[in-house]
Design a protein around this motif. Structure first.
Motif, PDB file in Angstrom:
ATOM      1  N   MET A   1       0.835  -1.208   0.000  1.00 42.38           N
ATOM      2  CA  MET A   1       0.000   0.000   0.000  1.00 42.38           C
ATOM      3  C   MET A   1       0.872   1.261   0.000  1.00 42.38           C
ATOM      4  N   LYS A   2       1.984   1.214   0.757  1.00 39.91           N
ATOM      5  CA  LYS A   2       2.869   2.368   0.819  1.00 39.91           C
ATOM      6  C   LYS A   2       3.490   2.654  -0.543  1.00 39.91           C
ATOM      7  N   ALA A   3       3.887   1.586  -1.257  1.00 42.75           N
ATOM      8  CA  ALA A   3       4.482   1.761  -2.584  1.00 42.75           C
ATOM      9  C   ALA A   3       3.473   2.354  -3.553  1.00 42.75           C
ATOM     10  N   LEU A   4       2.198   1.907  -3.449  1.00 41.14           N
ATOM     11  CA  LEU A   4       1.150   2.432  -4.315  1.00 41.14           C
ATOM     12  C   LEU A   4       0.911   3.908  -4.031  1.00 41.14           C
ATOM     13  N   GLU A   5       0.912   4.273  -2.757  1.00 37.12           N
ATOM     14  CA  GLU A   5       0.734   5.668  -2.370  1.00 37.12           C
ATOM     15  C   GLU A   5       1.856   6.539  -2.933  1.00 37.12           C
ATOM     16  N   GLU A   6       3.083   6.063  -2.845  1.00 32.82           N
ATOM     17  CA  GLU A   6       4.217   6.811  -3.377  1.00 32.82           C
ATOM     18  C   GLU A   6       4.134   6.956  -4.887  1.00 32.82           C
ATOM     19  N   PHE A   7       3.632   5.912  -5.563  1.00 32.92           N
ATOM     20  CA  PHE A   7       3.461   5.991  -7.023  1.00 32.92           C
ATOM     21  C   PHE A   7       2.429   7.047  -7.382  1.00 32.92           C
ATOM     22  N   PHE A   8       1.295   7.065  -6.661  1.00 28.50           N
ATOM     23  CA  PHE A   8       0.247   8.059  -6.931  1.00 28.50           C
ATOM     24  C   PHE A   8       0.783   9.477  -6.728  1.00 28.50           C
ATOM     25  N   ILE A   9       1.563   9.687  -5.666  1.00 25.97           N
ATOM     26  CA  ILE A   9       2.109  11.010  -5.381  1.00 25.97           C
ATOM     27  C   ILE A   9       3.066  11.455  -6.476  1.00 25.97           C
ATOM     28  N   ALA A  10       3.934  10.549  -6.908  1.00 29.61           N
ATOM     29  CA  ALA A  10       4.892  10.873  -7.976  1.00 29.61           C
ATOM     30  C   ALA A  10       4.168  11.186  -9.273  1.00 29.61           C
TER      31      ALA A  10
END
Length: 466
Positions: A1-10
């Protein structure tokens, strides 16, 4: 979930770079100058159209002018105005509000052009029903060879119009303002969030599966009341802090150009922050409102453009300003540990101890639900364009399922995903509007010439009768 959140932010940060800012803000300034400040010169006429003075029940379309604006406002006057402004101030300081105002002024011109085109270039879906929106503006106005651009908008629209932000913030305010303080819920929030999300699914489904006419009817009843209730609440906060109002406006203007508080002191960054939140708030140049106004019962595209341009005025210049002032006047942007709707709740409770947060809960419930209802219509239109109108109702099942995701996801991931998709939707919307803007101005000159001739005939008839 954290990796997905970072992808969305980028993804969101990359999408909202300077090129998009130039397209949205620069395009809006172009529309304003090219039209000769038309949105401000014809406000009175726009209000008469909204009042139904020119309504004809035999005109093509599904809903009247008032229902079209109310339904569009039901989507835009929502959580973006309450928690979106709080998020913007938390990230960019009070000066963000100034750049939201600038975006709203140019957004009025953008809305006039994009929503005029939505009626001017309505098309037929796969079952022959009359439809409007950027994808039809592109295919009908620019030609079939531009269909990949229309499909690009529709794909982004499938995700940009998801209800996850509304569900997230509605869940947060119910949990933190109602359940936890009263000992009903514990700090173990996942299952409570899940339960609230499932409840939202049931209530939303009861409206959205009824189609655009039910959505328009419900929005027409709820939107005026929700705006008035929210305005009265903030006016009370302003009255309680009236001494600080001049200083609050001074802070907004000073921070808009100094940007000392946040974002590394970069004025460009604070402008982008303001433009992002304004776009999320009033959707000028994004294209969603064009889909709603394209369903209006009218054969005069200019009239619907005039009605649509009132949206950014009501949404951003009025409602967002009220939220911003409530947060700044009560100093909640500095004293609250919360973000989003929690910060706004802190501002309300500061001026109305004990009841302020509950007043906000009522407003949030109405704001969020009207947004939940209206956004589904946008997604079904995008789905129908891509896969066929007879299948578009299947999108609603996906739509209501994502309400649960929004209820349990983090606000950071939710905002990043929606922001990024809004940026993608803006590209085809603004490109097509800029290319077709001469057609709008030609239609506007013809429309206002006919209106002048009509008034002159009426004056002459009255003179002869006298």
């Amino acid at each position: 979930m954290k990796a997905l959140e970072e992808f969305f932010i980028a993804f969101s940060n990359a999408a909202w770079g300077m090129p998009l800012l130039i397209l949205l803000m620069g395009g809006g300034f172009f529309f304003m100058l090219y039209s000769g400040f038309l949105p401000f010169r014809y406000l009175g006429h726009a209000i008469n159209v909204l009042r139904g003075k020119y309504d004809d029940p035999n005109d093509p379309g599904d809903i009247n002018h008032f229902e079209a604006l109310s339904s569009a406002l039901a989507a835009t006057v929502g959580m973006g105005n309450i928690s979106g402004v709080a998020v913007a101030i938390a990230l960019g300081g009070p000066g963000v509000l100034f750049w939201m105002w600038v975006s709203a002024f140019v957004g009025m011109a953008t809305k006039f052009f994009t929503c005029t085109l939505a009626v001017m270039y309505r098309g037929r879906d796969s079952v022959g029903h009359l439809e409007g929106g950027p994808m039809y503006v592109i295919t009908e106005g620019l030609g079939k060879k531009w269909k990949p651009l229309a499909a690009f908008f529709a794909i982004a629209g499938l995700f940009g119009t998801l209800p996850i932000f509304q569900a997230n913030q509605l869940t947060q305010v119910i949990r933190e303002v109602v359940l936890i303080p009263n000992g009903i819920a514990t700090t173990n929030t996942f299952f409570w969030n899940l339960g609230i999300g499932l409840t939202l699914v049931v209530i939303t489904s009861m409206v959205i599966f009824g189609g655009i006419k039910r959505i328009g009817h419900v929005a027409g009843k709820m939107v005026p009341g929700m705006v008035v209730l929210y305005m009265l609440a903030v006016f009370y906060i302003m009255a309680m802090n009236y001494v600080s109002i001049p200083a609050a406006f001074a802070l907004i203007f000073e921070d808009a150009f100094s940007a000392n508080a946040v974002l590394g002191g970069a004025v460009g960054a604070i402008i982008i922050a303001g433009a992002r939140r304004a776009a999320f708030s009033n959707e000028a140049g994004i294209g969603t409102a064009s889909m709603m106004h394209g369903a209006a019962k009218t054969d005069e595209p200019i009239r619907e453009g005039l009605v649509a341009m009132l949206g950014p005025f009501i949404d951003t210049l009025v409602v967002c300003t009220l939220t911003g002032l409530a947060i700044i006047l009560t100093n909640a942007w500095q004293t609250s540990d919360g973000n989003g709707v929690s910060m706004t709740a802190h501002a309300f409770n500061t001026s109305m101890p004990g009841i302020g947060s509950y007043v906000l809960v009522v407003c949030v419930l109405i704001f969020a639900f009207t947004s939940l209802f209206s956004y589904s219509y946008y997604g079904t239109k995008c789905f129908g364009f891509l896969f066929g109108a007879k299948y578009k109702h299947y999108y609603n099942y996906f739509y209501v399922a994502t309400i649960v995701f929004g209820a349990v996801a983090s606000i950071t991931a939710v905002i990043a995903l929606i922001d990024g998709m809004y940026a993608m939707m803006a590209i085809p919307t603004m490109v097509s509007a800029l290319l077709l803007s001469p057609k709008v101005m030609r239609a506007a000159r013809d429309y206002f010439r006919r209106m002048r001739e009509f008034r002159e005939e009426q004056v002459e008839k009255e003179r002869l009768q006298a």
